[in-house]
Motif scaffolding. Structure first.
Motif, short mmCIF file in Angstrom:
data_model
loop_
_atom_site.label_atom_id
_atom_site.label_comp_id
_atom_site.label_asym_id
_atom_site.label_seq_id
_atom_site.Cartn_x
_atom_site.Cartn_y
_atom_site.Cartn_z
N LEU A 51 59.94 -19.36 -12.18
CA LEU A 51 59.57 -18.88 -10.85
C LEU A 51 59.83 -19.91 -9.76
CD1 LEU A 51 56.27 -16.96 -11.71
CD2 LEU A 51 58.62 -16.09 -11.55
N GLU A 52 59.67 -21.17 -10.07
CA GLU A 52 59.93 -22.20 -9.05
C GLU A 52 61.40 -22.20 -8.63
OE1 GLU A 52 57.88 -26.05 -9.96
OE2 GLU A 52 57.14 -24.91 -11.68
N ASP A 53 62.30 -22.07 -9.61
CA ASP A 53 63.72 -21.96 -9.27
C ASP A 53 64.01 -20.67 -8.51
OD1 ASP A 53 64.46 -24.38 -10.37
OD2 ASP A 53 65.01 -23.54 -12.31
N ALA A 54 63.31 -19.60 -8.89
CA ALA A 54 63.51 -18.32 -8.19
C ALA A 54 63.14 -18.44 -6.72
CB ALA A 54 62.68 -17.23 -8.87
N VAL A 55 62.06 -19.17 -6.43
CA VAL A 55 61.66 -19.39 -5.03
C VAL A 55 62.76 -20.11 -4.27
CG1 VAL A 55 60.03 -20.62 -3.54
CG2 VAL A 55 59.20 -19.41 -5.55
N ALA A 87 56.56 -17.41 -4.69
CA ALA A 87 55.82 -18.66 -4.57
C ALA A 87 54.35 -18.47 -4.95
CB ALA A 87 55.94 -19.21 -3.15
N LEU A 88 53.77 -17.34 -4.55
CA LEU A 88 52.38 -17.06 -4.93
C LEU A 88 52.24 -16.93 -6.44
CD1 LEU A 88 51.40 -14.49 -2.15
CD2 LEU A 88 50.50 -16.82 -2.43
N ALA A 89 53.19 -16.21 -7.07
CA ALA A 89 53.14 -16.03 -8.52
C ALA A 89 53.33 -17.36 -9.24
CB ALA A 89 54.21 -15.04 -8.96
N ALA A 90 54.27 -18.17 -8.76
CA ALA A 90 54.51 -19.47 -9.38
C ALA A 90 53.32 -20.40 -9.20
CB ALA A 90 55.76 -20.10 -8.80
N ALA A 91 52.71 -20.37 -8.01
CA ALA A 91 51.55 -21.23 -7.75
C ALA A 91 50.38 -20.84 -8.64
CB ALA A 91 51.15 -21.13 -6.28
N ILE A 118 52.35 -27.75 -3.17
CA ILE A 118 53.67 -28.08 -2.64
C ILE A 118 54.58 -26.85 -2.67
CG2 ILE A 118 55.77 -29.42 -3.08
CD1 ILE A 118 53.96 -31.66 -4.13
N LEU A 119 54.50 -26.09 -3.74
CA LEU A 119 55.34 -24.89 -3.88
C LEU A 119 55.02 -23.87 -2.80
CD1 LEU A 119 57.47 -23.43 -5.59
CD2 LEU A 119 55.61 -22.50 -6.95
N LEU A 120 53.73 -23.69 -2.50
CA LEU A 120 53.34 -22.70 -1.50
C LEU A 120 53.82 -23.09 -0.11
CD1 LEU A 120 49.72 -21.82 -2.68
CD2 LEU A 120 51.72 -20.32 -2.69
N GLU A 121 54.05 -24.38 0.11
CA GLU A 121 54.51 -24.83 1.43
C GLU A 121 56.01 -24.62 1.61
OE1 GLU A 121 53.34 -28.87 1.60
OE2 GLU A 121 51.22 -28.45 1.92
N GLN A 122 56.76 -24.41 0.52
CA GLN A 122 58.22 -24.35 0.63
C GLN A 122 58.73 -23.26 1.57
OE1 GLN A 122 60.47 -24.41 -2.97
NE2 GLN A 122 59.32 -26.10 -3.85
N PRO A 123 58.24 -22.01 1.49
CA PRO A 123 58.80 -20.99 2.38
C PRO A 123 58.41 -21.16 3.84
CG PRO A 123 57.73 -20.01 0.44
CD PRO A 123 57.30 -21.44 0.52
N GLN A 124 57.39 -21.98 4.13
CA GLN A 124 56.88 -22.04 5.49
C GLN A 124 57.88 -22.56 6.52
OE1 GLN A 124 54.10 -20.46 6.04
NE2 GLN A 124 54.08 -20.11 3.82
N PRO A 125 58.59 -23.70 6.27
CA PRO A 125 59.57 -24.14 7.27
C PRO A 125 60.64 -23.10 7.56
CG PRO A 125 59.12 -25.88 5.69
CD PRO A 125 58.47 -24.63 5.15
N ALA A 126 61.09 -22.41 6.52
CA ALA A 126 62.10 -21.38 6.73
C ALA A 126 61.55 -20.23 7.55
CB ALA A 126 62.61 -20.88 5.37
N LEU A 127 60.29 -19.86 7.29
CA LEU A 127 59.68 -18.79 8.06
C LEU A 127 59.53 -19.18 9.52
CD1 LEU A 127 56.92 -17.64 5.56
CD2 LEU A 127 58.78 -16.23 6.43
N VAL A 128 59.15 -20.44 9.77
CA VAL A 128 59.01 -20.91 11.15
C VAL A 128 60.36 -20.89 11.84
CG1 VAL A 128 58.47 -22.91 12.57
CG2 VAL A 128 56.97 -22.30 10.67
#
Length: 232
Positions: A172-176, A192-196, A210-220
């Motif tokens: 799942l981490e690679d999938a994110v 990311a939620l499932a992996a976390a 750390i994993l949950l924070e990954q999509p945030q910069p892209a979303l911003v």
């Protein structure tokens, strides 16, 4: 070595964190190193194949301008069939060693075609991991160049298929990571939620955060682009 993809990244990461480990920066070869390199069986075979052993042609080879890393990889990719090139590009997109079956899924070609593909471009190495054969780039720099040479729309399509392949394998981490690279931030957040949750169940709470924070910069970044688009 930082120029070769490890077939066991977890073990390498643990080794790098050891207080007994130390890094050695390798410079260019000296006179003795160049002589040893040119006398190796591989170097001699390549020179023979390019020149037929004719001294004049060897001199022309030595007088030629050195290839850039990009041109070197581009020429080697041009030697192989389109199906084989797709597998090499899929390996660059995937970003880690993988069996041909996984590369076929990411490349979007049939396993039969992938199994018959001649990958002899001099870019990849085969390793035996957990009883199976996996492919990896011999040099990490070749992976970076191959990724850059792959058209953007092809990379996005491969990242999308890599999301499915990694999710099916519960990686799942690679999938994110691939969902973010594809631009599917909604799916990246769900993965990311499932992996976390999986990491937290294994008491890896820091990694989960750390994993949950990954999509945030892209979303911003996407929100800012949308605002600019609305203003225009």
């Amino acid at each position: 070595r930082s120029d070769i993809v490890s077939s066991n990244p977890d073990a390498l990461d643990a080794l790098e964190k050891s207080p007994l480990a130390r890094q050695i920066v390798l410079g260019a070869l000296d006179v003795h190193g160049v002589r040893a390199y040119l006398q190796s069986d591989e170097a001699v075979a390549r020179i023979l194949s390019r020149t037929g052993g004719h001294p004049d042609l060897i001199d022309l080879l030595l007088d030629a301008d050195p290839l850039t890393p990009e041109l070197r990889v581009e020429r080697r990719l041009a030697r192989i069939a389109p199906s084989a090139r797709s597998l090499v590009e899929a390996l660059a997109v995937l970003g880690r060693p993988a069996p041909v079956s996984t590369l076929a899924a990411v490349a979007g070609i049939s396993p039969d075609v992938a199994g018959r593909a001649d990958l002899g471009a001099g870019l990849l190495v085969r390793s035996l991991v957990d009883g199976g054969v996996v492919l990896a780039f011999e040099r990490e720099s070749d992976r970076d160049v191959t990724y850059a040479l792959t058209p953007e729309h092809v990379r996005r399509e491969m990242h999308a298929r890599a999301v499915d392949a990694c999710a099916e394998a519960f990686e799942l981490e690679d999938a994110v990571r691939h969902a973010i690279a594809q631009g599917d931030l909604e799916r990246a957040s769900g993965l990311a939620l499932a992996a976390a949750a999986s990491l937290s169940a294994r008491h890896a709470h820091a990694e989960a955060a750390i994993l949950l924070e990954q999509p945030q910069p892209a979303l911003v970044g996407r929100t800012k682009r949308e605002r600019r688009h609305d203003c225009t």
